[in-house]
Motif scaffolding. Sequence first.
Motif, PDB file in Angstrom:
ATOM      1  N   TYR A  95      35.680  23.285 -14.563  1.00 33.96           N
ATOM      2  CA  TYR A  95      36.373  24.336 -15.302  1.00 33.96           C
ATOM      3  C   TYR A  95      35.450  24.932 -16.347  1.00 33.96           C
ATOM      4  N   GLU A  98      45.715  24.239 -15.080  1.00 33.78           N
ATOM      5  CA  GLU A  98      44.977  25.018 -16.079  1.00 33.78           C
ATOM      6  C   GLU A  98      45.788  25.238 -17.356  1.00 33.78           C
ATOM      7  N   THR A 136      44.636  24.039 -20.995  1.00 28.65           N
ATOM      8  CA  THR A 136      44.527  25.015 -22.076  1.00 28.65           C
ATOM      9  C   THR A 136      45.311  24.557 -23.301  1.00 28.65           C
ATOM     10  N   VAL A 173      41.455  28.441 -19.808  1.00 28.98           N
ATOM     11  CA  VAL A 173      40.724  27.503 -18.959  1.00 28.98           C
ATOM     12  C   VAL A 173      40.856  28.013 -17.532  1.00 28.98           C
ATOM     13  N   ARG A 174      39.721  28.204 -16.877  1.00 29.85           N
ATOM     14  CA  ARG A 174      39.703  28.735 -15.515  1.00 29.85           C
ATOM     15  C   ARG A 174      38.809  27.858 -14.639  1.00 29.85           C
ATOM     16  N   ASN A 175      39.247  27.647 -13.386  1.00 29.87           N
ATOM     17  CA  ASN A 175      38.475  26.786 -12.501  1.00 29.87           C
ATOM     18  C   ASN A 175      37.342  27.540 -11.817  1.00 29.87           C
TER      19      ASN A 175
END
Length: 182
Positions: A5, A55, A59, A78-80
């Motif tokens: 992430y 996510e 976050t 938060v991003r994968n």
Amino acid sequence: MTTRYAALLRGINVGGHKRVPMAELRELLAELGHRDVVTYLQSGNAVFTSDSDDEKALTAGLEQAMEERFGFRIDCLVRNSAYLSAVADACPFPAAGLQGKQLHVTYLSQSVGPERFASIDGAAHLPEEFRLGDRVLYLYAPNGLGRSKLAAALGRPSLYKGITVTTRNWNTVVKLVELTRD
């Protein structure tokens, strides 16, 4: 299953406000149980591995921990890895032929429709342009963000009511894709 992430922090270390040392951010992420933690630049980009696939929970947990540690609220996304790669691949502008300062991505906490930006006259800002993607807004600003009248119009807080947003230049977008590769 583990996933890489990127945590994209909004508005830290700008003009001496909301100071977050990257070493402390790395330490905090490790304390939260994340692994392989690295940071990129001082502007709030952290990459980590987690067993979670949620996510929103990641976050919320990070925002709470940062507020407890640093004493002020820091919005983040938060991003994968797969999402970050898809955003880069879907860029509607010829990224390979542009300088990093000419192309920016604004990450959004949720999808938005074009009606949200109906008040912005795109033709009045040419050659600058923007396009919407999957929870992102792509901005082409040939003279850079600092001189962009379109960026100023797109930066109005009223356009993003109830949404967390944070912007990265194209160089950072590409670097985060590299850093989150499994």
